[in-house]
Structure formats: C-alpha cells, structure tokens
Write a protein that holds these residues in place. Structure first.
Motif, PDB file in Angstrom:
ATOM      1  N   ASN A  81       0.847  -1.188   0.000  1.00  0.00           N
ATOM      2  CA  ASN A  81       0.000   0.000   0.000  1.00  0.00           C
ATOM      3  C   ASN A  81       0.883   1.238   0.000  1.00  0.00           C
ATOM      4  O   ASN A  81       1.980   1.235   0.553  1.00  0.00           O
ATOM      5  CB  ASN A  81      -0.890   0.023   1.228  1.00  0.00           C
ATOM      6  N   VAL A  82       0.377   2.310  -0.594  1.00  0.00           N
ATOM      7  CA  VAL A  82       1.134   3.548  -0.708  1.00  0.00           C
ATOM      8  C   VAL A  82       0.274   4.718  -0.244  1.00  0.00           C
ATOM      9  O   VAL A  82      -0.892   4.808  -0.611  1.00  0.00           O
ATOM     10  CB  VAL A  82       1.570   3.795  -2.176  1.00  0.00           C
ATOM     11  N   ASP A  83       0.859   5.582   0.594  1.00  0.00           N
ATOM     12  CA  ASP A  83       0.301   6.906   0.858  1.00  0.00           C
ATOM     13  C   ASP A  83       1.176   7.878   0.100  1.00  0.00           C
ATOM     14  O   ASP A  83       2.390   7.949   0.343  1.00  0.00           O
ATOM     15  CB  ASP A  83       0.342   7.245   2.349  1.00  0.00           C
ATOM     16  N   LEU A  84       0.579   8.603  -0.810  1.00  0.00           N
ATOM     17  CA  LEU A  84       1.333   9.513  -1.665  1.00  0.00           C
ATOM     18  C   LEU A  84       0.694  10.893  -1.585  1.00  0.00           C
ATOM     19  O   LEU A  84      -0.508  11.037  -1.788  1.00  0.00           O
ATOM     20  CB  LEU A  84       1.299   9.001  -3.101  1.00  0.00           C
ATOM     21  N   ILE A  85       1.515  11.895  -1.265  1.00  0.00           N
ATOM     22  CA  ILE A  85       1.033  13.271  -1.223  1.00  0.00           C
ATOM     23  C   ILE A  85       1.765  14.060  -2.304  1.00  0.00           C
ATOM     24  O   ILE A  85       2.994  14.123  -2.306  1.00  0.00           O
ATOM     25  CB  ILE A  85       1.258  13.912   0.157  1.00  0.00           C
ATOM     26  N   THR A 114       4.690   2.218   2.630  1.00  0.00           N
ATOM     27  CA  THR A 114       5.406   3.276   1.929  1.00  0.00           C
ATOM     28  C   THR A 114       4.639   4.589   2.000  1.00  0.00           C
ATOM     29  O   THR A 114       3.452   4.634   1.681  1.00  0.00           O
ATOM     30  CB  THR A 114       5.596   2.904   0.442  1.00  0.00           C
ATOM     31  N   SER A 115       5.328   5.646   2.428  1.00  0.00           N
ATOM     32  CA  SER A 115       4.771   6.999   2.376  1.00  0.00           C
ATOM     33  C   SER A 115       5.760   7.876   1.624  1.00  0.00           C
ATOM     34  O   SER A 115       6.960   7.845   1.915  1.00  0.00           O
ATOM     35  CB  SER A 115       4.561   7.568   3.772  1.00  0.00           C
ATOM     36  N   SER A 116       5.245   8.628   0.670  1.00  0.00           N
ATOM     37  CA  SER A 116       6.096   9.512  -0.115  1.00  0.00           C
ATOM     38  C   SER A 116       5.399  10.831  -0.374  1.00  0.00           C
ATOM     39  O   SER A 116       4.175  10.905  -0.441  1.00  0.00           O
ATOM     40  CB  SER A 116       6.448   8.880  -1.469  1.00  0.00           C
ATOM     41  N   VAL A 117       6.236  11.850  -0.525  1.00  0.00           N
ATOM     42  CA  VAL A 117       5.776  13.166  -0.957  1.00  0.00           C
ATOM     43  C   VAL A 117       6.441  13.419  -2.298  1.00  0.00           C
ATOM     44  O   VAL A 117       7.629  13.142  -2.475  1.00  0.00           O
ATOM     45  CB  VAL A 117       6.155  14.263   0.059  1.00  0.00           C
ATOM     46  N   ILE A 118       5.641  13.906  -3.240  1.00  0.00           N
ATOM     47  CA  ILE A 118       6.170  14.260  -4.556  1.00  0.00           C
ATOM     48  C   ILE A 118       5.948  15.748  -4.758  1.00  0.00           C
ATOM     49  O   ILE A 118       4.819  16.236  -4.680  1.00  0.00           O
ATOM     50  CB  ILE A 118       5.473  13.459  -5.676  1.00  0.00           C
ATOM     51  N   LEU A 119       7.043  16.473  -4.990  1.00  0.00           N
ATOM     52  CA  LEU A 119       6.983  17.903  -5.278  1.00  0.00           C
ATOM     53  C   LEU A 119       7.058  18.081  -6.784  1.00  0.00           C
ATOM     54  O   LEU A 119       8.020  17.671  -7.420  1.00  0.00           O
ATOM     55  CB  LEU A 119       8.148  18.629  -4.590  1.00  0.00           C
ATOM     56  N   LEU A 120       6.017  18.691  -7.364  1.00  0.00           N
ATOM     57  CA  LEU A 120       5.951  18.961  -8.802  1.00  0.00           C
ATOM     58  C   LEU A 120       6.053  20.462  -8.982  1.00  0.00           C
ATOM     59  O   LEU A 120       5.114  21.192  -8.673  1.00  0.00           O
ATOM     60  CB  LEU A 120       4.644  18.425  -9.377  1.00  0.00           C
ATOM     61  N   LEU A 134      10.976  12.041  -0.168  1.00  0.00           N
ATOM     62  CA  LEU A 134      10.551  13.191  -0.959  1.00  0.00           C
ATOM     63  C   LEU A 134      11.205  13.082  -2.323  1.00  0.00           C
ATOM     64  O   LEU A 134      12.436  13.054  -2.423  1.00  0.00           O
ATOM     65  CB  LEU A 134      10.968  14.508  -0.285  1.00  0.00           C
ATOM     66  N   HIS A 135      10.375  12.965  -3.340  1.00  0.00           N
ATOM     67  CA  HIS A 135      10.859  12.961  -4.718  1.00  0.00           C
ATOM     68  C   HIS A 135      10.437  14.278  -5.347  1.00  0.00           C
ATOM     69  O   HIS A 135       9.325  14.761  -5.111  1.00  0.00           O
ATOM     70  CB  HIS A 135      10.276  11.781  -5.507  1.00  0.00           C
ATOM     71  N   THR A 136      11.327  14.860  -6.132  1.00  0.00           N
ATOM     72  CA  THR A 136      11.029  16.139  -6.768  1.00  0.00           C
ATOM     73  C   THR A 136      11.054  15.988  -8.281  1.00  0.00           C
ATOM     74  O   THR A 136      11.890  15.275  -8.824  1.00  0.00           O
ATOM     75  CB  THR A 136      12.034  17.223  -6.313  1.00  0.00           C
ATOM     76  N   PHE A 137      10.116  16.650  -8.930  1.00  0.00           N
ATOM     77  CA  PHE A 137      10.008  16.630 -10.374  1.00  0.00           C
ATOM     78  C   PHE A 137      10.068  18.063 -10.874  1.00  0.00           C
ATOM     79  O   PHE A 137       9.211  18.881 -10.538  1.00  0.00           O
ATOM     80  CB  PHE A 137       8.696  15.965 -10.813  1.00  0.00           C
ATOM     81  N   GLY A 138      11.095  18.370 -11.653  1.00  0.00           N
ATOM     82  CA  GLY A 138      11.296  19.710 -12.188  1.00  0.00           C
ATOM     83  C   GLY A 138      10.688  19.841 -13.568  1.00  0.00           C
ATOM     84  O   GLY A 138      10.983  19.054 -14.456  1.00  0.00           O
ATOM     85  N   TYR A 139       9.844  20.847 -13.749  1.00  0.00           N
ATOM     86  CA  TYR A 139       9.155  21.088 -15.014  1.00  0.00           C
ATOM     87  C   TYR A 139       9.717  22.322 -15.694  1.00  0.00           C
ATOM     88  O   TYR A 139       9.956  23.338 -15.050  1.00  0.00           O
ATOM     89  CB  TYR A 139       7.650  21.265 -14.774  1.00  0.00           C
ATOM     90  N   ASP A 177      15.934  11.345   1.357  1.00  0.00           N
ATOM     91  CA  ASP A 177      16.362  10.135   0.645  1.00  0.00           C
ATOM     92  C   ASP A 177      15.577   9.871  -0.631  1.00  0.00           C
ATOM     93  O   ASP A 177      15.342   8.721  -1.010  1.00  0.00           O
ATOM     94  CB  ASP A 177      16.288   8.899   1.560  1.00  0.00           C
ATOM     95  N   GLY A 178      15.168  10.933  -1.295  1.00  0.00           N
ATOM     96  CA  GLY A 178      14.429  10.794  -2.544  1.00  0.00           C
ATOM     97  C   GLY A 178      15.313  11.084  -3.736  1.00  0.00           C
ATOM     98  O   GLY A 178      16.539  11.164  -3.641  1.00  0.00           O
TER      99      GLY A 178
END
Length: 169
Positions: free
Chosen positions: A5-9, A104-110, A140-145, A162-163
């Motif tokens: 299971n995933v909690d994703l913000i 798994t818990s993750s934050v994604i910054l777009l 925390l994973h970051t995605f640059g646009y 650690d993302g």
C-alpha cells in the motif's frame, strides 16, 4: 505477489511561473498517476502559490474517488507567487495526521523549483526544521518542469528525505 500500500502526497506548484505547458504537463503527470493507483493506495493533493492549501486529504483510490480527484486535478490553474515551503508544510502535517500505517509513504513535489522568497539554503533548512523531532518515515521525490527549473534546489530537497530528483522535459 501483493503490492505494498502507498500513501502519496503530491505537492503541486500552481504559481505564475507554471503557466502554460508546465501546468498542463503537471496535470498530465497527475492524471497518469491516478490511473496507476489502486484502491489500497491513498493520494493527497496540496497546491501552492503564494500560499498553500489542501486540495484533497489522503483519499483511497476507489474508482469513484479517482473520478473526483481527476476533476480536481483538471480544475487546477496557475497564478501568483511561489512558496514551496508552505506546500511542504501542509504535506508534513497531512502525514502527521494520517491514522493508517502503510508500508510506503512519499511526498512528490511537482514544481520548477523557483521560490519567490527563499533561497535554496533557506528552503533546505526549512524542510529540515519541519521534520525535526517528528517520527515521520517518508521519502521526498522532486520533479522539475520546464527548461528553466532549478535543479540544485530540487535535488537538495529530495536528498534531505532520501528521494530523487527527476526532470520532466
């Protein structure tokens, strides 16, 4: 094999610098993500420009909730300044209030990583301060646009939790 299971913000930059192709790419990314998640996963949405707000608390990805979240995603439009730390603060608060322990818990910054008020050093210190002393386990994973994104800021923010940083062309 059973998937974890995933909690994703998702923390979504809706500032003026994200207008046009960038915000459309963000919406496409989020809509694809919604399609890939299953009913055991939960998705939360935080939007930020000058201020931040929660567009959706952590929500189980049932078929009907997927439709609701897709509608919310498609209604996003860009304008205003950029306060990345404000968006990350809402995400951390959401994780703190979560009552479900998932594997798994993750934050994604777009974002394009261009904060209106804080330097890269101030942002990374701010993120460290937000999570200091809190027993939170998330990446925390970051995605640059866009070609004019700030890869240094985005990479350093991801490294704190650690993302990874990814560039979306």
């Amino acid at each position: 094999d059973k998937k974890s299971n995933v909690d994703l913000i998702c923390v979504i930059d809706i500032s003026g610098s994200m207008r046009g192709d960038k915000i459309n790419q963000v919406k496409d990314s989020l809509n694809t993500l919604v399609k890939l998640m299953d009913s055991n996963d939960r998705l939360g949405l935080v939007v930020f420009n000058t201020h931040s707000s929660i567009l959706s608390e952590l929500t189980s990805m049932t078929p009907s909730n997927k439709i609701t979240l897709t509608d919310k995603i498609n209604s996003i439009h860009a304008g205003g300044g950029t306060s990345i730390l404000s968006g990350l603060e809402n995400a951390v608060n959401m994780l703190e209030q979560s009552t479900t322990l998932t594997v798994t818990s993750s934050v994604i910054l777009l974002s394009d990583g261009m904060d209106s008020n804080l330097s890269e050093i101030e942002l990374t210190k701010g993120l460290k301060d937000l999570t200091k002393g809190k027993n939170l386990s998330f990446t925390l994973h970051t995605f640059g646009y866009g070609l004019n994104h700030d890869p240094l800021t985005m990479t350093n923010l991801a490294n704190i939790r650690d993302g990874s940083f990814y560039f979306v062309e």
